[in-house]
Motif scaffolding. Structure first.
Motif, PDB file in Angstrom:
ATOM      1  N   MET A   1     -78.194 -41.909  -9.202  1.00 12.41           N
ATOM      2  CA  MET A   1     -77.535 -42.411 -10.419  1.00 12.41           C
ATOM      3  C   MET A   1     -76.035 -42.603 -10.193  1.00 12.41           C
ATOM      4  SD  MET A   1     -77.784 -41.036 -14.307  1.00 12.41           S
ATOM      5  CE  MET A   1     -77.361 -39.345 -14.048  1.00 12.41           C
ATOM      6  N   PHE A   2     -75.398 -41.607  -9.555  1.00 13.48           N
ATOM      7  CA  PHE A   2     -73.936 -41.647  -9.426  1.00 13.48           C
ATOM      8  C   PHE A   2     -73.425 -42.851  -8.628  1.00 13.48           C
ATOM      9  CE2 PHE A   2     -74.421 -37.244 -10.697  1.00 13.48           C
ATOM     10  CZ  PHE A   2     -73.377 -37.105 -11.590  1.00 13.48           C
ATOM     11  N   GLU A   3     -74.277 -43.353  -7.711  1.00 11.81           N
ATOM     12  CA  GLU A   3     -73.818 -44.474  -6.885  1.00 11.81           C
ATOM     13  C   GLU A   3     -73.618 -45.742  -7.714  1.00 11.81           C
ATOM     14  OE1 GLU A   3     -78.302 -44.216  -6.451  1.00 11.81           O
ATOM     15  OE2 GLU A   3     -76.616 -42.823  -6.494  1.00 11.81           O
ATOM     16  N   ARG A   4     -74.247 -45.799  -8.886  1.00  9.02           N
ATOM     17  CA  ARG A   4     -74.062 -46.984  -9.739  1.00  9.02           C
ATOM     18  C   ARG A   4     -72.895 -46.806 -10.718  1.00  9.02           C
ATOM     19  NH1 ARG A   4     -79.711 -48.756 -12.074  1.00  9.02           N
ATOM     20  NH2 ARG A   4     -78.400 -50.328 -13.060  1.00  9.02           N
ATOM     21  N   PHE A   5     -72.285 -45.659 -10.702  1.00  8.38           N
ATOM     22  CA  PHE A   5     -71.112 -45.445 -11.560  1.00  8.38           C
ATOM     23  C   PHE A   5     -69.929 -46.244 -11.017  1.00  8.38           C
ATOM     24  CE2 PHE A   5     -71.787 -41.064 -13.715  1.00  8.38           C
ATOM     25  CZ  PHE A   5     -73.101 -41.373 -13.989  1.00  8.38           C
ATOM     26  N   THR A   6     -69.175 -46.857 -11.909  1.00  9.20           N
ATOM     27  CA  THR A   6     -67.922 -47.462 -11.474  1.00  9.20           C
ATOM     28  C   THR A   6     -66.961 -46.337 -11.085  1.00  9.20           C
ATOM     29  OG1 THR A   6     -67.075 -47.394 -13.711  1.00  9.20           O
ATOM     30  CG2 THR A   6     -68.119 -49.462 -13.017  1.00  9.20           C
ATOM     31  N   ARG A   7     -65.915 -46.706 -10.357  1.00  8.37           N
ATOM     32  CA  ARG A   7     -64.948 -45.694  -9.937  1.00  8.37           C
ATOM     33  C   ARG A   7     -64.313 -45.020 -11.159  1.00  8.37           C
ATOM     34  NH1 ARG A   7     -60.235 -47.786  -6.295  1.00  8.37           N
ATOM     35  NH2 ARG A   7     -59.363 -47.939  -8.378  1.00  8.37           N
ATOM     36  N   ASP A   8     -64.075 -45.827 -12.215  1.00  4.68           N
ATOM     37  CA  ASP A   8     -63.494 -45.268 -13.442  1.00  4.68           C
ATOM     38  C   ASP A   8     -64.411 -44.220 -14.075  1.00  4.68           C
ATOM     39  OD1 ASP A   8     -61.248 -46.728 -13.245  1.00  4.68           O
ATOM     40  OD2 ASP A   8     -61.677 -48.089 -14.931  1.00  4.68           O
ATOM     41  N   LEU A   9     -65.707 -44.541 -14.116  1.00  2.00           N
ATOM     42  CA  LEU A   9     -66.634 -43.596 -14.735  1.00  2.00           C
ATOM     43  C   LEU A   9     -66.753 -42.327 -13.899  1.00  2.00           C
ATOM     44  CD1 LEU A   9     -68.487 -42.861 -17.048  1.00  2.00           C
ATOM     45  CD2 LEU A   9     -70.328 -44.104 -15.940  1.00  2.00           C
ATOM     46  N   ARG A  10     -66.756 -42.501 -12.577  1.00  2.00           N
ATOM     47  CA  ARG A  10     -66.787 -41.304 -11.724  1.00  2.00           C
ATOM     48  C   ARG A  10     -65.581 -40.414 -11.990  1.00  2.00           C
ATOM     49  NH1 ARG A  10     -68.822 -43.111  -5.708  1.00  2.00           N
ATOM     50  NH2 ARG A  10     -70.087 -44.761  -6.592  1.00  2.00           N
ATOM     51  N   SER A  11     -64.413 -41.053 -12.157  1.00  2.00           N
ATOM     52  CA  SER A  11     -63.237 -40.206 -12.391  1.00  2.00           C
ATOM     53  C   SER A  11     -63.300 -39.575 -13.779  1.00  2.00           C
ATOM     54  CB  SER A  11     -61.934 -40.960 -12.134  1.00  2.00           C
ATOM     55  OG  SER A  11     -61.795 -42.013 -13.031  1.00  2.00           O
ATOM     56  N   THR A  12     -63.936 -40.251 -14.744  1.00  2.00           N
ATOM     57  CA  THR A  12     -64.122 -39.642 -16.065  1.00  2.00           C
ATOM     58  C   THR A  12     -65.007 -38.394 -15.956  1.00  2.00           C
ATOM     59  OG1 THR A  12     -63.936 -41.785 -17.149  1.00  2.00           O
ATOM     60  CG2 THR A  12     -64.990 -40.031 -18.416  1.00  2.00           C
ATOM     61  N   VAL A  13     -66.077 -38.517 -15.192  1.00  2.00           N
ATOM     62  CA  VAL A  13     -67.005 -37.391 -15.027  1.00  2.00           C
ATOM     63  C   VAL A  13     -66.310 -36.222 -14.330  1.00  2.00           C
ATOM     64  CG1 VAL A  13     -69.133 -36.688 -13.828  1.00  2.00           C
ATOM     65  CG2 VAL A  13     -69.078 -38.834 -15.098  1.00  2.00           C
ATOM     66  N   LYS A  14     -65.535 -36.555 -13.314  1.00  2.00           N
ATOM     67  CA  LYS A  14     -64.786 -35.518 -12.608  1.00  2.00           C
ATOM     68  C   LYS A  14     -63.785 -34.850 -13.551  1.00  2.00           C
ATOM     69  CE  LYS A  14     -63.133 -33.291  -8.963  1.00  2.00           C
ATOM     70  NZ  LYS A  14     -62.224 -32.459  -9.750  1.00  2.00           N
ATOM     71  N   ARG A  15     -63.152 -35.690 -14.386  1.00  2.00           N
ATOM     72  CA  ARG A  15     -62.169 -35.167 -15.333  1.00  2.00           C
ATOM     73  C   ARG A  15     -62.839 -34.221 -16.329  1.00  2.00           C
ATOM     74  NH1 ARG A  15     -60.370 -39.870 -17.889  1.00  2.00           N
ATOM     75  NH2 ARG A  15     -59.855 -40.627 -15.832  1.00  2.00           N
ATOM     76  N   ALA A  16     -64.055 -34.557 -16.750  1.00  2.00           N
ATOM     77  CA  ALA A  16     -64.785 -33.673 -17.677  1.00  2.00           C
ATOM     78  C   ALA A  16     -64.979 -32.290 -17.048  1.00  2.00           C
ATOM     79  CB  ALA A  16     -66.133 -34.285 -18.051  1.00  2.00           C
ATOM     80  N   GLN A  17     -65.288 -32.283 -15.755  1.00  2.97           N
ATOM     81  CA  GLN A  17     -65.436 -30.997 -15.049  1.00  2.97           C
ATOM     82  C   GLN A  17     -64.129 -30.226 -15.057  1.00  2.97           C
ATOM     83  OE1 GLN A  17     -67.055 -32.517 -11.260  1.00  2.97           O
ATOM     84  NE2 GLN A  17     -68.511 -30.828 -11.367  1.00  2.97           N
ATOM     85  N   ASP A  18     -63.048 -30.950 -14.784  1.00  5.89           N
ATOM     86  CA  ASP A  18     -61.729 -30.293 -14.760  1.00  5.89           C
ATOM     87  C   ASP A  18     -61.366 -29.731 -16.136  1.00  5.89           C
ATOM     88  OD1 ASP A  18     -61.546 -31.038 -12.111  1.00  5.89           O
ATOM     89  OD2 ASP A  18     -60.248 -32.765 -12.484  1.00  5.89           O
ATOM     90  N   ILE A  19     -61.697 -30.507 -17.180  1.00  2.98           N
ATOM     91  CA  ILE A  19     -61.386 -30.065 -18.550  1.00  2.98           C
ATOM     92  C   ILE A  19     -62.180 -28.803 -18.880  1.00  2.98           C
ATOM     93  CG2 ILE A  19     -61.651 -30.671 -21.009  1.00  2.98           C
ATOM     94  CD1 ILE A  19     -61.080 -33.644 -20.050  1.00  2.98           C
TER      95      ILE A  19
END
Lengths: 154, 81
Positions: A1-19
């Motif tokens: 699934m993650f391979e179809r994420f745009t770079r922006d969405l991947r960084s959003t997901v990463k940011r959610a983890q950081d938050i």
């Protein structure tokens, strides 16, 4: 699934983890994804969130109110300082079920729309698709219906 | 054991009731974190904290020591006695 994420969405997901980690939460949950989306500064999703009044501060305030009202429903008054996040010791929060479901629905929505890549807007629509749990109540607290979210992208 | 004076299930929408269950878990976790920290500050042993929480010492140590270390509280061997 993650391979179809745009770079922006991947960084959003990463940011959610950081938050979630910064909040000291046990798990990354759907509200962390929603807050992560508000930290985008440009693009259609950032504009939609602004139109809907979904700022980080508004979401966090609504989360606190929602927790108090959720507890009040069963006759429990939340102690002063009750927060909508928990901190019981994990330094690396796991993925909570609400966030996993939101990511699965992100894919569903992109497939339904025949969009090839998964973008931030798919995630926002996916969050709005939750049938129960914290997100529908949080959105109701913010007076934002799923229909309004859809319309905010038109 | 007495029942806690909560709203009766037959008076409550499952949407609200089930959300409340999750909120209570969150609240319990939050209180556990806060009070374990307080106990450590008051120099309680892990054994005493574990007994108060009705869990094993290993369980409480595993769950809480990473976060305590993250806030700069060392939870070394001396507490294991």
């Amino acid at each position: 699934m993650f391979e179809r994420f745009t770079r922006d969405l991947r960084s959003t997901v990463k940011r959610a983890q950081d938050i979630a980690k910064f909040d000291g939460a046990n798990a990354v949950e759907a509200p962390h994804l929603l807050i992560a989306l508000t930290r985008e500064s440009t693009g259609p999703t950032a504009r939609a969130l602004e139109l809907l009044g979904l700022s980080e501060a508004a979401i966090r305030d609504a989360g606190d109110r929602e927790l108090v009202s959720a507890l009040r429903a069963v006759g429990v008054s939340a102690p002063a300082g009750a927060r909508s996040v928990t901190s019981s010791g994990r330094t690396n929060p796991r993925w909570g079920q609400s966030a996993k479901l939101a990511l699965e629905r992100t894919l569903e929505i992109a497939v339904e729309r025949a969009d090839r890549s998964l973008e931030a807007r798919h995630l926002l629509l996916a969050l709005a698709r939750a049938e129960a749990g914290i997100v529908p109540r949080l959105l109701a607290e913010l007076d934002v219906s799923p229909g309004r979210i859809e319309a905010a992208f038109d | 054991m007495t029942n806690v004076g909560t709203a009766r299930p037959d008076n409550l929408d499952p949407m609200e009731g089930l959300r409340a269950v999750v909120a209570l878990r969150e609240l319990a976790d939050q209180l556990e974190g806060d009070y374990v920290l307080r106990a450590i500050e008051l120099d309680w042993s892990w054994a005493r904290i574990a007994e108060a929480l009705n869990v094993t010492r290993q369980a409480v140590h595993k769950k809480h020591s990473p976060r305590l270390r993250a806030v700069g509280i060392e939870t070394g061997r001396k507490r294991h006695v």
